[in-house]
Write a protein that holds these residues in place. Structure first.
Motif, PDB file in Angstrom:
ATOM      1  N   PHE A 127       0.949  -1.231  -0.098  1.00  0.00           N
ATOM      2  CA  PHE A 127      -0.019  -0.012   0.076  1.00  0.00           C
ATOM      3  C   PHE A 127       0.916   1.254  -0.051  1.00  0.00           C
ATOM      4  CE2 PHE A 127      -3.372   2.793   2.229  1.00  0.00           C
ATOM      5  CZ  PHE A 127      -4.015   2.849   1.179  1.00  0.00           C
ATOM      6  N   LEU A 128       1.781   1.205   0.967  1.00  0.00           N
ATOM      7  CA  LEU A 128       2.715   2.561   0.745  1.00  0.00           C
ATOM      8  C   LEU A 128       3.568   2.569  -0.515  1.00  0.00           C
ATOM      9  CD1 LEU A 128       4.487   2.196   4.383  1.00  0.00           C
ATOM     10  CD2 LEU A 128       2.838   4.020   3.932  1.00  0.00           C
ATOM     11  N   ILE A 129       3.860   1.485  -1.133  1.00  0.00           N
ATOM     12  CA  ILE A 129       4.604   1.689  -2.397  1.00  0.00           C
ATOM     13  C   ILE A 129       3.642   2.470  -3.548  1.00  0.00           C
ATOM     14  CG2 ILE A 129       5.338   0.383  -4.377  1.00  0.00           C
ATOM     15  CD1 ILE A 129       6.274  -1.825  -2.553  1.00  0.00           C
ATOM     16  N   PHE A 130       2.252   2.012  -3.464  1.00  0.00           N
ATOM     17  CA  PHE A 130       1.489   2.705  -4.490  1.00  0.00           C
ATOM     18  C   PHE A 130       0.925   4.249  -3.927  1.00  0.00           C
ATOM     19  CE2 PHE A 130       1.493  -1.485  -6.130  1.00  0.00           C
ATOM     20  CZ  PHE A 130       0.982  -1.533  -7.406  1.00  0.00           C
ATOM     21  N   ILE A 131       1.048   4.303  -3.014  1.00  0.00           N
ATOM     22  CA  ILE A 131       0.426   5.695  -2.277  1.00  0.00           C
ATOM     23  C   ILE A 131       1.684   6.725  -2.461  1.00  0.00           C
ATOM     24  CG2 ILE A 131       0.360   6.783  -0.169  1.00  0.00           C
ATOM     25  CD1 ILE A 131      -2.143   5.715  -1.045  1.00  0.00           C
ATOM     26  N   ASN A 132       2.836   6.253  -2.524  1.00  0.00           N
ATOM     27  CA  ASN A 132       4.021   6.931  -2.782  1.00  0.00           C
ATOM     28  C   ASN A 132       4.572   7.251  -4.164  1.00  0.00           C
ATOM     29  OD1 ASN A 132       5.160   8.111  -0.048  1.00  0.00           O
ATOM     30  ND2 ASN A 132       4.517   6.095   0.448  1.00  0.00           N
ATOM     31  N   LEU A 133       3.916   6.505  -5.022  1.00  0.00           N
ATOM     32  CA  LEU A 133       3.988   6.893  -6.392  1.00  0.00           C
ATOM     33  C   LEU A 133       3.352   8.168  -6.788  1.00  0.00           C
ATOM     34  CD1 LEU A 133       3.180   3.545  -8.031  1.00  0.00           C
ATOM     35  CD2 LEU A 133       5.528   4.213  -7.626  1.00  0.00           C
ATOM     36  N   LYS A 134       3.933   8.648  -7.874  1.00  0.00           N
ATOM     37  CA  LYS A 134       3.267   9.935  -8.333  1.00  0.00           C
ATOM     38  C   LYS A 134       1.833   9.831  -9.064  1.00  0.00           C
ATOM     39  CE  LYS A 134       4.003  13.772 -11.592  1.00  0.00           C
ATOM     40  NZ  LYS A 134       4.748  14.389 -12.859  1.00  0.00           N
ATOM     41  N   PRO A 135       1.009  10.756  -8.170  1.00  0.00           N
ATOM     42  CA  PRO A 135      -0.553  10.451  -8.446  1.00  0.00           C
ATOM     43  C   PRO A 135      -0.909  10.835 -10.014  1.00  0.00           C
ATOM     44  CG  PRO A 135      -0.106  11.920  -6.639  1.00  0.00           C
ATOM     45  CD  PRO A 135       1.182  11.691  -7.105  1.00  0.00           C
ATOM     46  N   GLY A 136      -1.506  10.059 -10.647  1.00  0.00           N
ATOM     47  CA  GLY A 136      -2.147  10.044 -11.832  1.00  0.00           C
ATOM     48  C   GLY A 136      -3.533   9.815 -12.083  1.00  0.00           C
ATOM     49  N   PHE A 137      -4.220  10.033 -13.088  1.00  0.00           N
ATOM     50  CA  PHE A 137      -5.470   9.636 -13.614  1.00  0.00           C
ATOM     51  C   PHE A 137      -5.659   8.982 -14.893  1.00  0.00           C
ATOM     52  CE2 PHE A 137      -9.625  10.480 -15.700  1.00  0.00           C
ATOM     53  CZ  PHE A 137     -10.535   9.719 -14.725  1.00  0.00           C
ATOM     54  N   HIS A 138      -6.037   7.764 -14.929  1.00  0.00           N
ATOM     55  CA  HIS A 138      -6.199   6.795 -15.968  1.00  0.00           C
ATOM     56  C   HIS A 138      -7.676   6.412 -15.952  1.00  0.00           C
ATOM     57  CE1 HIS A 138      -1.902   7.079 -16.834  1.00  0.00           C
ATOM     58  NE2 HIS A 138      -1.481   6.943 -15.519  1.00  0.00           N
ATOM     59  N   VAL A 139      -8.352   6.544 -17.012  1.00  0.00           N
ATOM     60  CA  VAL A 139      -9.554   6.485 -16.942  1.00  0.00           C
ATOM     61  C   VAL A 139      -9.920   5.003 -16.798  1.00  0.00           C
ATOM     62  CG1 VAL A 139     -10.042   6.382 -19.258  1.00  0.00           C
ATOM     63  CG2 VAL A 139     -12.013   6.507 -17.964  1.00  0.00           C
ATOM     64  N   LEU A 140      -9.236   3.909 -17.757  1.00  0.00           N
ATOM     65  CA  LEU A 140      -9.460   2.803 -17.678  1.00  0.00           C
ATOM     66  C   LEU A 140      -9.079   2.070 -16.359  1.00  0.00           C
ATOM     67  CD1 LEU A 140      -9.429   0.184 -19.413  1.00  0.00           C
ATOM     68  CD2 LEU A 140      -7.157  -0.102 -19.665  1.00  0.00           C
ATOM     69  N   PHE A 141      -8.108   2.185 -15.630  1.00  0.00           N
ATOM     70  CA  PHE A 141      -7.707   1.768 -14.153  1.00  0.00           C
ATOM     71  C   PHE A 141      -9.105   1.957 -13.378  1.00  0.00           C
ATOM     72  CE2 PHE A 141      -2.964   2.192 -14.943  1.00  0.00           C
ATOM     73  CZ  PHE A 141      -2.968   0.871 -15.503  1.00  0.00           C
ATOM     74  N   ASN A 142      -9.446   3.251 -13.472  1.00  0.00           N
ATOM     75  CA  ASN A 142     -10.596   3.894 -12.587  1.00  0.00           C
ATOM     76  C   ASN A 142     -12.008   3.073 -12.823  1.00  0.00           C
ATOM     77  OD1 ASN A 142      -8.411   5.398 -11.931  1.00  0.00           O
ATOM     78  ND2 ASN A 142     -10.141   7.187 -11.193  1.00  0.00           N
ATOM     79  N   GLN A 143     -12.183   2.734 -14.105  1.00  0.00           N
ATOM     80  CA  GLN A 143     -13.373   2.057 -14.590  1.00  0.00           C
ATOM     81  C   GLN A 143     -13.288   0.663 -14.195  1.00  0.00           C
ATOM     82  OE1 GLN A 143     -16.257   2.807 -15.731  1.00  0.00           O
ATOM     83  NE2 GLN A 143     -17.016   0.779 -16.483  1.00  0.00           N
ATOM     84  N   VAL A 144     -12.305   0.133 -14.296  1.00  0.00           N
ATOM     85  CA  VAL A 144     -12.049  -1.403 -14.203  1.00  0.00           C
ATOM     86  C   VAL A 144     -12.227  -1.855 -12.779  1.00  0.00           C
ATOM     87  CG1 VAL A 144     -10.602  -3.355 -14.204  1.00  0.00           C
ATOM     88  CG2 VAL A 144     -10.815  -2.066 -16.149  1.00  0.00           C
ATOM     89  N   ALA A 145     -11.678  -0.880 -11.775  1.00  0.00           N
ATOM     90  CA  ALA A 145     -11.476  -0.957 -10.420  1.00  0.00           C
ATOM     91  C   ALA A 145     -12.806  -1.129  -9.893  1.00  0.00           C
ATOM     92  CB  ALA A 145     -10.824  -0.039  -9.886  1.00  0.00           C
ATOM     93  N   ARG A 146     -13.767  -0.389 -10.490  1.00  0.00           N
ATOM     94  CA  ARG A 146     -15.112  -0.121  -9.813  1.00  0.00           C
ATOM     95  C   ARG A 146     -15.926  -1.211  -9.858  1.00  0.00           C
ATOM     96  NH1 ARG A 146     -17.956   3.816 -13.671  1.00  0.00           N
ATOM     97  NH2 ARG A 146     -19.912   3.092 -12.368  1.00  0.00           N
ATOM     98  N   HIS A 147     -15.552  -2.373 -10.735  1.00  0.00           N
ATOM     99  CA  HIS A 147     -16.146  -3.572 -10.776  1.00  0.00           C
ATOM    100  C   HIS A 147     -15.526  -4.708 -10.315  1.00  0.00           C
ATOM    101  CE1 HIS A 147     -19.117  -1.783 -13.731  1.00  0.00           C
ATOM    102  NE2 HIS A 147     -18.099  -0.991 -14.040  1.00  0.00           N
ATOM    103  N   MET A 148     -14.259  -4.391  -9.522  1.00  0.00           N
ATOM    104  CA  MET A 148     -13.385  -5.618  -9.144  1.00  0.00           C
ATOM    105  C   MET A 148     -14.187  -6.492  -7.935  1.00  0.00           C
ATOM    106  SD  MET A 148     -10.767  -6.290 -10.910  1.00  0.00           S
ATOM    107  CE  MET A 148     -11.812  -6.093 -12.038  1.00  0.00           C
TER     108      MET A 148
END
Length: 343
Positions: A253-274
């Protein structure tokens, strides 16, 4: 309040469900193979046949940490908590009833316990994780009020207590606070997510801490898992749960939190249905029927078995994603009909 969700975290949500589903591949599709290998004293091969097993609880804890990260520092009213819980329950109930109806048409008769699990999935604990998650959602208004004024030091002390009683105690069969896959450990994971949201700021040092936590604890889990298989001659080890999985999840969790924030519509769309991946693949009428098709009896190379398993799991996740898009459209249609009838 985060108006646009960080796609790094949404990608992590997808990865967490990938971990959970890979765990189920090892547990259900390869469980028979591992039992055979253990019975014939091929313990190294048995270990490899269960390669994905430790990933499941890491994935579960990460999934709940994400909830804590988004909700843990917010003032959630009781009404809003109930609405969120009902939204989760509606999705759970949709799949429970859907597969019950299909089972009634395909199987005869439906066993009473499976009938009640489908009609009341949380009450009769069709999915342990869903039951715990729904209860957690109902408790969020009170949890958040309890932690909102804690200092970083006080919060850290709380995490130590919760990690000990819910993460270490279950490993020695002390379930006074939680089983290794119980409500207590979900609450602990939620608090870790809230702690990160409240106190952890993005920098290289925290990324490094996360990398070390994830790497060391994952290696420890696999080492002890191997020796437990050697000593107990049993695939049902508990070392991949509890404190080691919790700390590995926190590191990831810390690894991903500390990556540079970004927005990718595909990731956000797919994650909603996981969430649907879990609800579909772990349904009482689907679980055994699904995974028995991926034993890969014709393969003896366990590396190839696990590579094939990864491919199968990705395809299953894609199928569940597409199914859940249909479910989402049905829910939207029902909502529109309801609105139009109220006017």
């Amino acid at each position: 309040m985060r108006k646009t969700r960080n796609s790094n975290i949404e990608l992590l949500r997808i990865i967490s469900m990938l971990f959970i589903t890979l765990h189920h591949f090892s547990l259900w599709a390869q469980g028979g193979r591992s039992d055979y290998l253990i019975a014939h004293n091929n313990l190294w091969s048995a270990f490899w046949s269960l390669f994905y097993l430790p990933l499941g609880d890491i994935g579960v804890y990460v999934f709940v940490m994400i909830t804590g990260f988004y909700l843990g520092t917010r003032d959630i009213s009781i009404n809003r908590s109930i609405k969120k819980t009902l939204k989760v329950y509606a999705e759970v109930y949709f799949y429970s009833i859907l597969f019950l109806v299909l089972a009634i048409n395909w199987q005869s008769p439906v066993k009473p316990n499976k009938l009640w699990q489908s009609l009341m999935p949380v009450t009769f604990n069709q999915y342990w994780f869903v039951s715990g998650y729904v209860i957690l959602m109902l408790l969020i208004p009170f949890i958040n009020r309890s932690i909102q004024n804690l200092t970083k030091k006080q919060f850290g002390y709380l995490l130590v207590i919760m990690s000990t009683i819910c993460g270490i105690f279950p490993l020695v069969d002390n379930n006074i606070a939680s089983e290794s896959v119980g409500l207590g450990i979900l609450l602990t994971a939620y608090l870790f997510g809230a702690f990160v949201s409240k106190f952890i700021h993005r920098n290289w040092w925290n990324f490094l801490i996360g990398f070390v936590l994830f790497t060391i604890n994952t290696v420890v889990i696999y080492i002890i898992m191997y020796y437990q298989i050697q000593l107990t001659r049993d695939r049902f080890t508990n070392i991949y749960t509890g404190i080691f999985a919790l700390l590995a999840a926190f590191g990831l969790f810390l690894i991903f939190i500390n990556l540079k924030p970004g927005f990718h519509v595909l990731f956000n769309q797919v994650a909603r249905h996981m969430f649907s991946v879990y609800l579909i693949t772990q349904n009482v009428f689907v679980l055994k029927v699904l995974w028995r098709n991926f034993y890969f009896r014709e393969l003896n190379n366990l590396v190839q078995v696990n590579i094939n398993g990864l491919g199968v799991v990705l395809l299953i996740m894609l199928a569940c994603y597409l199914i859940d898009i249909v479910r989402s459209l049905i829910f939207k249609l029902v909502s529109l009909i309801k609105i139009s009838t109220e006017k």
